[in-house]
Structures are given as structure tokens and as C-alpha cells.
Design a protein around this motif. Structure first.
Motif, short mmCIF file in Angstrom:
data_model
loop_
_atom_site.label_atom_id
_atom_site.label_comp_id
_atom_site.label_asym_id
_atom_site.label_seq_id
_atom_site.Cartn_x
_atom_site.Cartn_y
_atom_site.Cartn_z
N THR A 67 20.32 0.71 72.30
CA THR A 67 19.44 1.36 70.83
C THR A 67 18.85 0.55 69.41
O THR A 67 20.15 -0.51 69.80
CB THR A 67 19.90 2.43 70.10
N GLY A 68 18.78 0.98 68.25
CA GLY A 68 18.79 0.00 67.39
C GLY A 68 19.43 -0.38 66.64
O GLY A 68 20.10 -1.33 65.99
N THR A 69 20.36 0.90 67.03
CA THR A 69 21.59 1.41 65.72
C THR A 69 22.30 0.44 66.33
O THR A 69 23.53 -0.08 65.79
CB THR A 69 22.14 2.52 65.65
N ASN A 72 21.63 -3.16 65.58
CA ASN A 72 22.23 -3.94 64.27
C ASN A 72 23.75 -3.89 64.10
O ASN A 72 24.50 -4.45 63.48
CB ASN A 72 21.59 -2.69 63.31
N HIS A 93 17.18 1.48 56.96
CA HIS A 93 17.93 1.90 57.88
C HIS A 93 19.62 2.21 58.63
O HIS A 93 20.25 3.08 58.64
CB HIS A 93 16.87 1.50 59.63
N GLU A 98 21.90 5.10 60.31
CA GLU A 98 22.96 4.99 61.82
C GLU A 98 24.54 5.74 61.34
O GLU A 98 25.23 5.31 61.87
CB GLU A 98 22.67 3.23 61.12
N THR A 147 14.62 -5.90 56.61
CA THR A 147 13.64 -5.34 58.10
C THR A 147 12.82 -5.74 58.13
O THR A 147 12.22 -5.60 56.50
CB THR A 147 14.41 -3.80 57.28
N GLU A 151 11.09 -0.29 55.81
CA GLU A 151 11.21 0.65 56.51
C GLU A 151 10.05 1.49 55.40
O GLU A 151 9.35 2.82 55.74
CB GLU A 151 12.56 1.83 55.95
N ASP A 178 16.93 -7.36 60.57
CA ASP A 178 16.49 -5.58 61.64
C ASP A 178 14.70 -5.60 61.86
O ASP A 178 14.22 -5.39 61.14
CB ASP A 178 16.99 -4.21 60.72
N SER A 180 12.77 -3.71 64.03
CA SER A 180 13.09 -3.10 65.48
C SER A 180 11.76 -3.15 65.48
O SER A 180 11.00 -2.56 65.91
CB SER A 180 13.23 -1.39 64.25
N ARG A 181 10.56 -3.18 63.99
CA ARG A 181 9.55 -3.58 64.43
C ARG A 181 8.49 -4.78 64.39
O ARG A 181 6.88 -5.47 63.34
CB ARG A 181 8.12 -2.46 63.16
N LYS A 211 9.54 0.73 69.88
CA LYS A 211 8.65 1.10 69.35
C LYS A 211 7.48 0.09 69.83
O LYS A 211 6.62 0.53 69.53
CB LYS A 211 8.82 1.15 67.97
C1 LIG Z 1 13.62 3.36 64.53
C2 LIG Z 1 14.48 2.36 64.25
C3 LIG Z 1 16.01 1.57 64.45
C4 LIG Z 1 16.21 1.91 65.41
O1 LIG Z 1 16.87 3.06 65.49
P1 LIG Z 1 17.45 3.71 67.04
O2 LIG Z 1 17.05 5.20 66.91
O3 LIG Z 1 18.89 3.67 66.82
O4 LIG Z 1 17.43 2.99 68.61
C5 LIG Z 1 16.34 0.11 63.41
N1 LIG Z 1 15.93 0.12 62.73
C6 LIG Z 1 14.51 0.81 62.47
C7 LIG Z 1 13.95 -0.09 60.42
C8 LIG Z 1 14.15 1.42 62.66
O5 LIG Z 1 13.04 2.20 62.24
#
Ligand SMILES: *Cc1c(COP(=O)(O)O)cnc(C)c1O
Length: 356
Positions: A67-69, A72, A93, A98, A147, A151, A178, A180-181, A211
Motif C-alpha cells: 500500500t501507499g501508506t 510512505n 495524505h 494514514e 506529494t 492531494e 509521495d 501515488s500519482r 491508481k
Molecule cells: C491513494 C494515495 C496514497 C496511497 O494510499 P493507500 O490507500 O495506503 O494505498 C498515498 N498518497 C496519496 C496522495 C494518495 O492519494
């Protein structure tokens, strides 16, 4: 009275509502041939690591987590001791979504928040946060987390990231991104991935897969290899070392070798731009932030928000800054966009007419 059934439309709720893209799915199927060594000692995993090194044009250390959590918080924990602090944007995030994982995995490293327009850290505030105290009673700032994309769906330019990196260097902070995108940012800026990362001073990137079209999984990419020391133990202890690692890593090979990663991101960005352009022409609808990647945030009255929900649309309002967030993904279609725009147009017309 008969209850009217509306079908749930949730394709814009988040980019993780989408499925697995065909390229990742095919790689997963290919990885399912016979036996392979476990815990990452397999050919798929070494090939995926090599794909990521090629993509970033450098000899980075790569780890795959679920996972991203986890990505990170484990990455941040490896930059800090428990008495240090991590500086990040107040909407990040890491801070808001988290559940305190960064503090938990780092045994208490404090997260310090800074403001900044459009989801980007204000550099003067970062400097002030570092310099306002130098005594032993203050948690020593050690990492700066940004990020990309933010966000709020905005994108740091190459120059902005260089400024972030320069400041971090001057203040002796490690830089965590971070991402994630991250793919959406590369597609939006049309630059080489290295320009947004190690060349700008990023030490570690959490490179998002879910994502972008994977079933599950993010890559933790250390450009500063020193910081990756014993990271494998951290992953194992946190329950993030997959025993059948090939199923986490092979889809990355599918995404990266085929170029699907950037096609998917560019498609999502194009869809968001189209949605934003069309919504901007609707009276009473205001975009909250510039649409630079794959999300559109709009400000609507409470009445319109609930009327839109009444039409079956599902979307979030707690992410970012309280507006309605619509996310596009590799799977978004023009028909989805047309339907959403049509429904919002209709509500806007009703809102403008007396007696609504
Ligand atoms: C989706 C997201 C994550 C990852 O989240 P998990 O649900 O833990 O996989 C991390 N950072 C951002 C900015 C996100 O939008």
C-alpha cells in the motif's frame, strides 16, 4: 409510494475504483506459469527493479510493498530517528489519511505541518519551521515530504521541485516524495522522470501503482542508496514482504515495458481536462484548483451536492479542501464524462429556476 431505484455511479469516486489494466493483468497471468522463488528472489522481481532503474536512468534501490501508506511511512521512518520531525503540507495524505502510520513506524517521529497554496508546501514556512527553534526541546526537523501530484490535483513544476530540493539541502533535510500519482505528473509535464526526482534532490520516491492500473502495490525507490540500508528488514517487520512477490512485481513489468504506465496516466489527465473544461461552462459551478492532472475539484451548494448524490453519483468531499472531488483513471470513458456533465448541467438549471 414506489421507491425509485437509481443505479450507483461511482466511476469518479477515486482513481482506485478502477480495475486492473490489461497490460498488468497479462503480466500477472504470465507470472503464473509454474514455480518461482519466493520473497523477491525471482526473475520477475529483478526484471521489475531493472525496469524502474531504466525509467529513472539511475542505479536506484527498489522495494515493492502493498500500500501507499506502507510505502510512505516505512520510507519516512528510514529517513528519521524517533526524536526527529517530518515537515509536510497540511493536506498531505501522510498527515490526513494514514492513521498516524508515519509516527507509528518511526516510533514517534513528529509530523509538522506547513501551509501553502494549491496543496504545495510554502518554502518560507518550511524554513521557518526548521529555524524557529534550535534547542533540544524541539523535535529536530529531518525530512521534508512533498506529494506529486498533490492531494489537490496540482503538479509541482521541475523548477518548483528544484527549489524544494535546494532548500532541503540548505536545511539538511532529506526529501521524500509521495508519488501515488507520480505517473500523472510525468504525463502532465512531459518530462523525464529523473527531472522530477533525483535530479531535483528527491532521496526517496513512493511510486504509485494501484491508481495507475495495478491491482495492488507501490514501489519504494531510493535514489539515495545509503538511506535504503536495512529497508528490507523494515518491510518484513511491517508485514510488507510478499512471499509470492512475483505477483506484486510482474504487473510492474507489464506496466513499464509496454508503456502503459504513461498512456494510462495521460489518458486520465486528458479525461480530467475534458471534464473540467465542460464543467467550467456550467453556470454556478466553480473549479476550486487548477486542473493539472487527473482530478477535478468543484465547489457546489450543499443542495446541489445532495441532488447530485440523489441522481446516483458517488464522490468524496472530505479529501483536499471540502469540495466535490472527481477523479479520472485509465478506465474513464467519454460517455462517463458526458453523463456526469449532463446531470450537473440539469441540476444547475434547476437551481437557477425558481421553486427548486
Ligand atoms: C491513494 C494515495 C496514497 C496511497 O494510499 P493507500 O490507500 O495506503 O494505498 C498515498 N498518497 C496519496 C496522495 C494518495 O492519494
Amino acid at each position: 409510494m414506489e421507491k425509485v431505484q437509481v443505479s450507483l455511479r461511482n466511476e469518479f469516486s477515486s482513481d482506485n475504483y478502477s480495475g486492473i489494466c490489461p497490460e498488468a493483468w497479462a503480466a500477472m497471468a504470465a507470472a503464473n506459469e509454474g514455480y518461482a522463488a519466493s520473497y523477491g528472489d525471482d526473475n520477475w522481481t529483478s526484471r521489475a527493479c531493472q525496469c524502474i532503474r531504466d525509467l529513472f536512468e539511475t542505479d536506484c534501490e527498489v522495494f515493492f510493498v502493498f500500500t501507499g501508506t506502507a510505502a510512505n511511512s516505512l520510507a519516512l521512518a528510514s529517513l528519521c530517528h524517533s526524536y526527529h520531525s517530518i515537515i509536510c503540507h497540511e493536506t498531505s495524505h501522510v498527515e490526513t489519511d494514514e492513521c498516524g502510520a508515519s509516527e507509528f513506524f518511526s516510533n514517534g517521529t513528529k509530523v509538522l505541518l506547513v501551509p501553502g497554496p494549491d496543496g504545495k508546501v510554502d518554502l518560507e514556512s518550511v524554513e521557518h519551521t526548521v529555524k524557529r527553534r534550535s534547542d533540544i526541546h524541539y523535535p529536530k526537523p529531518r525530512a521534508l515530504s512533498v506529494t506529486q501530484c498533490t492531494e489537490l490535483g496540482t503538479v509541482y513544476s521541475v523548477d518548483e521541485l528544484r527549489e524544494v530540493g535546494d532548500l532541503a539541502k540548505r536545511l539538511q533535510l532529506h526529501v521524500h516524495m509521495d508519488g501515488s500519482r507520480f505517473a500523472n505528473a510525468v504525463a502532465a509535464l512531459n518530462v523525464r522522470p529523473r527531472e522530477l526526482t533525483w535530479q531535483a534532490g528527491v532521496d526517496v520516491l513512493c511510486f504509485g501503482g494501484a491508481k495507475n492500473g495495478l491491482a495492488v502495490g507501490e514501489a519504494v525507490v531510493f535514489f539515495n542508496r545509503e538511506l535504503a540500508k536495512e529497508f528490507d528488514y523494515r518491510c518484513k517487520q511491517a508485514g510488507q514482504l510478499a512471499s509470492k512477490m512475483r505477483y506484486l512485481s510482474a504487473p510492474w513489468v507489464g506496466l513499464l515495458e509496454s508503456g502503459a504506465w504513461i498512456r494510462n496516466a495521460a489518458h486520465a489527465n486528458r479525461c480530467a481536462r475534458r471534464l473540467a473544461e465542460r464543467l467550467q461552462t456550467v453556470a454556478g459551478i466553480k473549479l476550486m484548483f487548477p486542473c493539472q492532472a487527473n482530478s477535478v475539484f468543484i465547489e457546489m451548494s450543499e443542495r446541489m451536492l445532495s441532488a447530485l448524490r440523489g441522481k446516483g453519483w458517488h464522490f468524496y468531499t472530505f479529501i483536499g479542501s471540502g469540495g466535490a472531488r472527481f477523479m479520472c483513471s485509465w478506465e474513464t470513458t467519454d460517455a462517463d464524462i458526458d453523463q456526469l456533465v449532463l446531470d450537473i448541467q440539469e441540476l444547475a438549471r434547476q437551481e437557477a429556476s425558481p421553486g427548486f
